[in-house]
Design a protein around this motif. Structure first.
Motif, mmCIF file in Angstrom:
data_model
loop_
_atom_site.group_PDB
_atom_site.id
_atom_site.type_symbol
_atom_site.label_atom_id
_atom_site.label_comp_id
_atom_site.label_asym_id
_atom_site.label_seq_id
_atom_site.Cartn_x
_atom_site.Cartn_y
_atom_site.Cartn_z
ATOM 1 N N PRO A 12 9.858 84.745 23.666
ATOM 2 C CA PRO A 12 10.824 83.753 24.149
ATOM 3 C C PRO A 12 11.958 83.565 23.156
ATOM 4 O O PRO A 12 11.782 83.732 21.947
ATOM 5 N N LEU A 13 13.115 83.235 23.696
ATOM 6 C CA LEU A 13 14.290 83.055 22.838
ATOM 7 C C LEU A 13 14.105 81.891 21.886
ATOM 8 O O LEU A 13 14.606 81.906 20.771
ATOM 9 N N ASN A 14 13.327 80.894 22.330
ATOM 10 C CA ASN A 14 13.084 79.726 21.490
ATOM 11 C C ASN A 14 12.440 80.101 20.174
ATOM 12 O O ASN A 14 12.715 79.493 19.149
ATOM 13 N N HIS A 15 11.586 81.126 20.204
ATOM 14 C CA HIS A 15 10.894 81.480 18.971
ATOM 15 C C HIS A 15 11.854 82.116 17.980
ATOM 16 O O HIS A 15 11.737 81.899 16.773
ATOM 17 N N ALA A 57 19.835 88.349 18.196
ATOM 18 C CA ALA A 57 18.898 87.977 19.254
ATOM 19 C C ALA A 57 19.650 87.498 20.490
ATOM 20 O O ALA A 57 19.315 87.877 21.622
ATOM 21 N N PHE A 58 20.699 86.705 20.286
ATOM 22 C CA PHE A 58 21.487 86.241 21.434
ATOM 23 C C PHE A 58 22.198 87.405 22.106
ATOM 24 O O PHE A 58 22.324 87.436 23.332
ATOM 25 N N GLY A 67 28.101 90.412 20.081
ATOM 26 C CA GLY A 67 27.393 89.723 19.017
ATOM 27 C C GLY A 67 27.050 90.639 17.863
ATOM 28 O O GLY A 67 27.156 90.261 16.700
ATOM 29 N N GLN A 68 26.688 91.864 18.186
ATOM 30 C CA GLN A 68 26.326 92.798 17.111
ATOM 31 C C GLN A 68 27.552 93.228 16.335
ATOM 32 O O GLN A 68 27.484 93.469 15.126
ATOM 33 N N VAL A 69 28.715 93.300 17.014
ATOM 34 C CA VAL A 69 29.947 93.606 16.288
ATOM 35 C C VAL A 69 30.279 92.472 15.315
ATOM 36 O O VAL A 69 30.681 92.707 14.177
ATOM 37 N N PHE A 70 30.025 91.232 15.771
ATOM 38 C CA PHE A 70 30.268 90.103 14.877
ATOM 39 C C PHE A 70 29.332 90.140 13.678
ATOM 40 O O PHE A 70 29.737 89.796 12.566
ATOM 41 N N ILE B 43 14.945 96.334 14.196
ATOM 42 C CA ILE B 43 14.381 97.502 14.880
ATOM 43 C C ILE B 43 13.613 97.060 16.119
ATOM 44 O O ILE B 43 13.679 97.697 17.171
ATOM 45 N N LEU B 44 12.915 95.924 16.019
ATOM 46 C CA LEU B 44 12.169 95.429 17.180
ATOM 47 C C LEU B 44 13.102 95.045 18.313
ATOM 48 O O LEU B 44 12.731 95.119 19.477
ATOM 49 N N MET B 45 14.321 94.630 17.977
ATOM 50 C CA MET B 45 15.276 94.302 19.034
ATOM 51 C C MET B 45 16.096 95.509 19.444
ATOM 52 O O MET B 45 17.058 95.374 20.196
ATOM 53 N N ASN B 46 15.750 96.684 18.932
ATOM 54 C CA ASN B 46 16.427 97.943 19.227
ATOM 55 C C ASN B 46 17.892 97.921 18.819
ATOM 56 O O ASN B 46 18.713 98.618 19.408
ATOM 57 N N ALA B 47 18.241 97.113 17.824
ATOM 58 C CA ALA B 47 19.592 97.138 17.268
ATOM 59 C C ALA B 47 19.578 98.108 16.093
ATOM 60 O O ALA B 47 19.522 97.699 14.947
#
Lengths: 109, 165
Positions: A12-15, A57-58, A67-70, B43-47
Motif C-alpha cells: 500500500p502507498l501508505n506504507h 513511489a508516487f 517524478g523520477q526526473v525530479f 530496484i523493488l519499484m523497478n526504477a
C-alpha cells in the motif's frame, strides 16, 4: 523480471509514506541532537533521500515518469550542496580548529 | 511482499544508527548501508535508472567526499562534546511531534491502494532519457550550470587565502 516486480509490488502507498516520514523524522532528530557539523550534514542527506524515495513511489503509483526526473534533479542539487557545504566545513575547521557548531555561536545574532 | 518490510526495517535501523553512533566514521559507514537499502527500494519499484544513479552518485561520490573531508579534519581525539540530555530529550520530542502530525494526517486520508507498476518500462533509461531531453531540457542544462558553479565555489572556499595566512 516483470513477474518479479509485480509480485513484489502489492504494498500500500501508505506504507511508503510511513517509511519515508519515519526516516525524515530521524533526519530531523539527527540535526537537532548532534553537534558535529559533518553528522548534521549526513542527517540532511538522509532527509533528502527519504524525499527522493517518496517521489519515486508516487511516480510509480501514478504511472508518471516526471517524478523520477525530479529525483534526478534533486540528486544533482544534493551533489552541489554537499560540495559547497563540505568546503565551508573545511574552512571553518581551518579557522577555529573545531567542527563543533557551538563554536559558531556568533552566527546567532 | 515481505521483502519490502524487511528492507524498510533495515533502512530505519541503519538510519537510527547513523544519528546515534559516537564515532563519525562509523556514522558514515552506516549511512552507506542506509543508502544501499534505498537502492534496493528503487530496484523493488523497478526504477532501474534511479537505482544505478543512487548507487553511483550517493554511495560512490558523495560518501567518499564525506570520508575524505573527515580524514582532512583530524578527529582522532574523540572530542565531540555531548549535548545535554535535556536538549536531546527536547529534540526527540520535537521530531516525534513531527512524525505524529504526518501520521495523523495520513490516517485522515484513508488512501491505501497498492503501488502497482502498470507500465513496466517506466523507470528504464530509455523512457527517462526521452522525457529528460524533450520536456526537461532547459532544467537539465541549468543544473549543469549549477554543478559548475558549485565546483568553482567549493574550490574558491576551500583554498587558503594567501593574504590572511
Amino acid at each position: 523480471m516483470e513477474t518479479f516486480t509485480n509480485n513484489i509490488q502489492a504494498i500500500p502507498l501508505n506504507h511508503y509514506i510511513l517509511l519515508c516520514s519515519i526516516i525524515f523524522a530521524i533526519g530531523v532528530i539527527g540535526v537537532l541532537i548532534r553537534r558535529n557539523a559533518i553528522v548534521i550534514f549526513m542527517s540532511v542527506e538522509l532527509m533528502l533521500n527519504s524525499v527522493n524515495l517518496l517521489l519515486t513511489a508516487f511516480s510509480v503509483y501514478r504511472g508518471d515518469a516526471t517524478g523520477q526526473v525530479f529525483v534526478f534533479f534533486i540528486m544533482a542539487l544534493a551533489a552541489a550542496e554537499v560540495a559547497v557545504g563540505l568546503a565551508i566545513i573545511v574552512m571553518i575547521y581551518r579557522n577555529t580548529n573545531s567542527i563543533d557548531i557551538n563554536v559558531l555561536n556568533r552566527l546567532k545574532w | 511482499m515481505s521483502t519490502f518490510y524487511f528492507i524498510a526495517f533495515l533502512s530505519i535501523f541503519f538510519s537510527i544508527l547513523v544519528i546515534t553512533a559516537k564515532n563519525p566514521v562509523h556514522s558514515i559507514l552506516y549511512l552507506v548501508l542506509t543508502f544501499f537499502t534505498f537502492t534496493i527500494h528503487y530496484i523493488l519499484m523497478n526504477a532501474q535508472f534511479l537505482a544505478v544513479v543512487n548507487f553511483i552518485v550517493y554511495m560512490g561520490a558523495i560518501l567518499v567526499l564525506f570520508l575524505y573531508t573527515l580524514m582532512l579534519i583530524n578527529l582522532n581525539k574523540e572530542s565531540e562534546p555531548r549535548k545535554s540530555s535535556l536538549v536531546k530529550f527536547a529534540a526527540v520530542i520535537g521530531g516525534g511531534c513531527f512524525l505524529v502530525t504526518i501520521v495523523a494526517a495520513l490516517k485522515a486520508f484513508k488512501v491505501s491502494q497498492p503501488v502497482i507498476l502498470n507500465d513496466p518500462n517506466l523507470g528504464l533509461v530509455k523512457n527517462l532519457g526521452k522525457i529528460l531531453f524533450n520536456e526537461y531540457l532547459l532544467p537539465f542544462e541549468v543544473s549543469s550550470i549549477l554543478l559548475l558553479s558549485a565546483m568553482v565555489g567549493a574550490v574558491l572556499l576551500a583554498t587558503k587565502d594567501p593574504k590572511t595566512t
